[in-house]
Design an enzyme around this catalytic site. Sequence first.
Site, PDB file in Angstrom:
ATOM      1  CE  LYS A 190     -66.928  40.148  67.277  1.00 56.14           C
ATOM      2  NZ  LYS A 190     -65.671  39.391  67.108  1.00 56.14           N
ATOM      3  CD  GLU A 263     -75.831  27.098  66.756  1.00 57.75           C
ATOM      4  OE1 GLU A 263     -75.688  26.488  67.837  1.00 57.75           O
ATOM      5  OE2 GLU A 263     -74.993  27.128  65.852  1.00 57.75           O
ATOM      6  CB  CYS A 297     -72.349  24.413  68.854  1.00 58.31           C
ATOM      7  SG  CYS A 297     -72.929  24.328  67.173  1.00 58.31           S
ATOM      8  CD  GLU A 391     -70.420  24.126  74.455  1.00 56.60           C
ATOM      9  OE1 GLU A 391     -70.506  25.268  74.921  1.00 56.60           O
ATOM     10  OE2 GLU A 391     -70.864  23.816  73.333  1.00 56.60           O
TER      11      GLU A 391
HETATM   12  P1  NAI Z   1     -67.778  33.629  72.702  1.00 58.48           P
HETATM   13  O1  NAI Z   1     -69.226  33.385  72.836  1.00 58.48           O
HETATM   14  O2  NAI Z   1     -67.122  34.505  73.699  1.00 58.48           O
HETATM   15  O3  NAI Z   1     -67.440  34.226  71.255  1.00 58.48           O
HETATM   16  C1  NAI Z   1     -68.257  34.104  70.136  1.00 58.48           C
HETATM   17  C2  NAI Z   1     -68.294  35.434  69.399  1.00 58.48           C
HETATM   18  O4  NAI Z   1     -68.931  36.416  70.209  1.00 58.48           O
HETATM   19  C3  NAI Z   1     -66.951  36.022  69.059  1.00 58.48           C
HETATM   20  O5  NAI Z   1     -67.043  36.657  67.791  1.00 58.48           O
HETATM   21  C4  NAI Z   1     -66.726  37.058  70.144  1.00 58.48           C
HETATM   22  O6  NAI Z   1     -65.867  38.107  69.761  1.00 58.48           O
HETATM   23  C5  NAI Z   1     -68.124  37.580  70.340  1.00 58.48           C
HETATM   24  N1  NAI Z   1     -68.412  38.168  71.652  1.00 58.48           N
HETATM   25  C6  NAI Z   1     -67.801  37.931  72.847  1.00 58.48           C
HETATM   26  N2  NAI Z   1     -68.385  38.664  73.807  1.00 58.48           N
HETATM   27  C7  NAI Z   1     -69.373  39.381  73.228  1.00 58.48           C
HETATM   28  C8  NAI Z   1     -70.348  40.305  73.708  1.00 58.48           C
HETATM   29  N3  NAI Z   1     -70.418  40.628  74.982  1.00 58.48           N
HETATM   30  N4  NAI Z   1     -71.221  40.825  72.834  1.00 58.48           N
HETATM   31  C9  NAI Z   1     -71.183  40.472  71.541  1.00 58.48           C
HETATM   32  N5  NAI Z   1     -70.281  39.629  71.022  1.00 58.48           N
HETATM   33  C10 NAI Z   1     -69.393  39.074  71.863  1.00 58.48           C
HETATM   34  O7  NAI Z   1     -67.064  32.227  72.659  1.00 58.48           O
HETATM   35  P2  NAI Z   1     -65.539  31.947  73.046  1.00 58.48           P
HETATM   36  O8  NAI Z   1     -65.075  32.739  74.204  1.00 58.48           O
HETATM   37  O9  NAI Z   1     -64.751  32.089  71.845  1.00 58.48           O
HETATM   38  O10 NAI Z   1     -65.651  30.455  73.520  1.00 58.48           O
HETATM   39  C11 NAI Z   1     -66.026  30.131  74.856  1.00 58.48           C
HETATM   40  C12 NAI Z   1     -66.866  28.901  74.884  1.00 58.48           C
HETATM   41  O11 NAI Z   1     -68.072  29.126  74.179  1.00 58.48           O
HETATM   42  C13 NAI Z   1     -66.257  27.717  74.179  1.00 58.48           C
HETATM   43  O12 NAI Z   1     -65.336  27.050  74.932  1.00 58.48           O
HETATM   44  C14 NAI Z   1     -67.471  26.926  73.890  1.00 58.48           C
HETATM   45  O13 NAI Z   1     -67.858  26.209  75.026  1.00 58.48           O
HETATM   46  C15 NAI Z   1     -68.508  27.966  73.572  1.00 58.48           C
HETATM   47  N6  NAI Z   1     -68.661  28.217  72.130  1.00 58.48           N
HETATM   48  C16 NAI Z   1     -69.755  27.743  71.493  1.00 58.48           C
HETATM   49  C17 NAI Z   1     -69.894  27.923  70.144  1.00 58.48           C
HETATM   50  C18 NAI Z   1     -71.062  27.406  69.404  1.00 58.48           C
HETATM   51  O14 NAI Z   1     -70.973  27.218  68.208  1.00 58.48           O
HETATM   52  N7  NAI Z   1     -72.179  27.207  70.029  1.00 58.48           N
HETATM   53  C19 NAI Z   1     -68.874  28.580  69.354  1.00 58.48           C
HETATM   54  C20 NAI Z   1     -67.793  29.119  70.118  1.00 58.48           C
HETATM   55  C21 NAI Z   1     -67.705  28.909  71.443  1.00 58.48           C
END
Ligand code: NAI
Length: 774
Positions: A190, A263, A297, A391
Site C-alpha cells: 500500500k 522503519e 527519516c 521530528e
Molecule cells: P504515516 O506514518 O501516517 O504514513 C505512512 C504510511 O502509513 C502511509 O502509507 C499511510 O497511509 C499509512 N498508515 C497511516 N495510518 C496507518 C495505520 N493505522 N495502519 C497502517 N498504515 C497506516 O506518516 P504521515 O502521516 O504521512 O507523516 C507524519 C509524520 O511521520 C511525518 O511528519 C514524519 O515525521 C513521519 N514520517 C516518517 C517517515 C519515515 O520515513 N520514517 C515517512 C513518513 C512520515
Amino acid sequence: MTVKEIFETMDYGTAPESAGDALAWITDQGARFGHFIDGAFTDPGDTFATINPASGEVLAEITKGSGADMDAAIAAARRAQPRWEKQGGKARARFLYALARLLQKHARLAAVLETLDSGKPIREARDIDVPLAQRHFYYHAGLAQLLDEERPDTKAHGVCGQVIPWNFPLLMLAWKVAPALAAGNTVVLKPAEWTSLTALFFADLCRQAGLPKGVVNIVTGDGTTGAALVGAEVDKIAFTGSTEVGRAIREATAGQGKALTLELGGKSPYIVFEDADLDSAVEGLVDAIWFNGGQVCCAGSRLLVQEGIAQRFHGKLRARMDTLRVGNPLDKSIDVGAIVHPDHLSRIRQLVDGRGEGTPYRAKTAMPEGCYYPPTLITGLSPASELMQEEIFGPVLTATTFRTPSEAVEIANNTRYGLAASVWSENINTALDIAPKLAAGVVWVNGTNMFDAAAGFGGLRESGFGREGGWEGLDAYLAPAEGKALKPVAAFTGETAEPQPVDRTAKLYIGGKQARPDGGYSRTVYTRAGKLIGQAPIANRKDVRNAVEAARGAGGWAAATAHNRAQVLYYLAENLSARGDEIAKLIDRMTGGRTGKTEVEASVDTLFTWAAMADKAGGEVKQVPIRGVALGMREPVGVIGTLCPDAAPLSGLVSVMAPALAMGNRLVAVASEPFPLIAAEMIQLLETSDVPAGAVNLLTGTHAELAPTLAAHADVDAVWCFSSGDLDASVERASAGNLKRSWVSGGRDLSAVTTRDWLAAATEIKTVWIPYGA
Ligand code: NAI
C-alpha cells in the site's frame, strides 16, 4: 556581465524538465486508477485526487482501497506464493533482473512522475531515487541467485503486507518489494495516499516483466486501507512511516504470529568537531537537511557543533543557505522543491513557527508562492528543547553546541530515536572513537545520507527495528524453520510437608549478589511424586526493575574484548562440566525425567559454540559504490529480558544466555517457571566463572506476571519470550512502549533455531560508512 559578477550573483537560468511524457502516461491510463490485483488493474472505485504539490493541480484520481479490495489482493498473493517460492531463487532472480532493466529503461519517466507527485527536485528523483531503486532490484536479483546455496535451511514467510510513506515513494517500494520477492514471498503493497503514482507505474512494469500474476499486488488508499492490510491474514508486515503509526501496528499485530519490521522516524545528529573540514561539513549539511526538503527519516536534523568553531560554522552555513534555490521541482537548477502536501506544510508551520525558542534564521532566498517552506536554521537551542527532540520532517535544522567529544556523544544520544548520525572530523581517531558510541543504526563518517542496497539501513529505539539492504535485510524476509509445537509445562504439586535435610532455599541473583525477593514470597517446588525439594523465590515487579538497573549498570561487558567474553563462556562450560553429574541429577528430580545428562552435555556444547562464535561474528565489509566502504558492525543489542523455556530448565536457560553473553549483551533472565531450582545452580556457576556483576541477572517466579513488566521496561532493549504459557500477545503489546525488539515463541520450541538466528537476535547491525581508498 563579467565572469566575476556572474560568480558573485550566482545568477542562473531555469532548466525545466518536460512533464509531457509523464502526463501522457497518466492520460493513457485514463487518469483514474484502480488497484493492481492478480496481474491486472481493477476498475477505479471510490476515488480521491492526487495532486502536484508544486502547482496544486490534480494529476489523477486514485482508488481508496476497501476491505474487499484488500481481501482480493491477499487471496491473489496467497494463490501465487507457493509456485513463486518453489521455482527457486535462480528463477526469481531473472524476474528481479528484468524489473531492474525496465526501471532503467524508463528511468526518466519514473523520475518525472515522482517529482510531479511528491514535489521533490527532479535532480534528486533522477540522480538518487530512481538509480537507487534500480540498484536495489539488481542487487536483490543477485541475492536471489545465491539464496538457495547461502540459506538452505530457510523458507519464505509467505504473503507480506507492506506499507510505505510518501517521501521516497518508488525507492521505498523497491526497498520493500525487491527483498520480499527475492526471498520467495509475494506482496501486497500500500503506497502512501499522497504519492501513489510511481507504485502504479511499477505495477505496469511488473506486467511488462511478465511477473506471474498475484506476485505483486498494489492496493492504494489512506491509513484505513493500511490498517486493513495490517489486520489481514498476512505473514509479515513491513512498515516505513511515523513512529506513532509504527507503535499502533506493533500493538495491532501483537500475538498474531506475524513477523514485523518497522522503519520509523528519527532526529539524527550531525556532529561537527572543531578539526572538521568546515566547508565540506557545510556542503554535507545541504544534503543532510535540505535533501528532499528535510522530509527524510534519517535527515541530519540536529546540528551539534563544537563550541570553539560554532560562530564561524553557523556563519558559513547561513551564507550557504542564502544561495539555496527553492522552487519548481521540475527545474533542474533548483535545490529545494515543494513540501509534499499542504497538510504537511501546515504541520511543519505548526511545529516551528512562532515558537520563540532559539534564534531562527530563514534563508534569504527567493521563495515561490504555494506549498513551500524556506530553509531554516534555529541556533542556540538547549538539547532538551522540543525543537531538538521532535521530528519536524521539513527543511528545518535545529542546532546546539558541545564542548568535548564525550559531551557530543551525550547530546547526540539524548533522543528517543536511533536511526542515523553523521560525524565530521579530519582526525581519524576522533571520528572512529565516536562512531561506535552513537546510538544509531547507521553512522556516516565525513559524509551523510549515503545509501546502498548492499548496506543495511534501519534503526534502534523508537526508530524501529529490522534492517533493509544486505543479507541482513533479506533475512528479515526469511522465516526460520519451525520448531516442535510447544506444550504447556506445569509445575508438580504435592502436599508432603517433610522438612528438607539441608535447606537449599534459592535466591534471586541481581547485580552479582544473591538477593531475597522484594515481596518476601517463595514457592514450594515438588517432585513428580509430590515430594518437596526446595523453595524458589517469587520475584515481583520491583525485582525486575532492580535487575534491569543492575544490567544497565554492567555496560563494561559490552566493552570487554570478544576474546575475554569467550574465555568467560569457556570457564562457565568448564565449571558446569565439573558439576555435571550433580546438576543432571537435580534436573531429573525436578522434571521427573531422565534428560538431566543430555541437558548438561547440550549446555556445555552450547557454551563452547558461543565461546567460539564470540570472536568470529564481528560483521562484514560492504562493497558500496562510493569512495569508501560500509562496515556492517555487529553490536550487542544491550539489555535483553528473557522468559526462559520451561521444559528444559538448564539447556533452555543456557541456550538463551550463551548467545546473549557472547555478543556482549546483559541479561535479565527468568528461569523455567515449573523447574526454578536450576537458578540456584546457575547462580553458583556464574559466581565462580568470572561473569561480571550485572551481566546476568537471574529471577524466578511467575512468567505471566513478570513478562509484561520486562517487556514494557524502557531500559530493556529486547525481549525474548520462550515460556510455555501463551504470553506472545502480552509481550508483543507491552514491547510497543519503547518499540523494543521482541522475539516470541509463536507456540514453537527452540529445536529449529539455528546459530544464525541466535546471532541475528543477539546483535544489531550498525552500518558505518567510512572513506577508504582511492
Ligand atoms: P504515516 O506514518 O501516517 O504514513 C505512512 C504510511 O502509513 C502511509 O502509507 C499511510 O497511509 C499509512 N498508515 C497511516 N495510518 C496507518 C495505520 N493505522 N495502519 C497502517 N498504515 C497506516 O506518516 P504521515 O502521516 O504521512 O507523516 C507524519 C509524520 O511521520 C511525518 O511528519 C514524519 O515525521 C513521519 N514520517 C516518517 C517517515 C519515515 O520515513 N520514517 C515517512 C513518513 C512520515
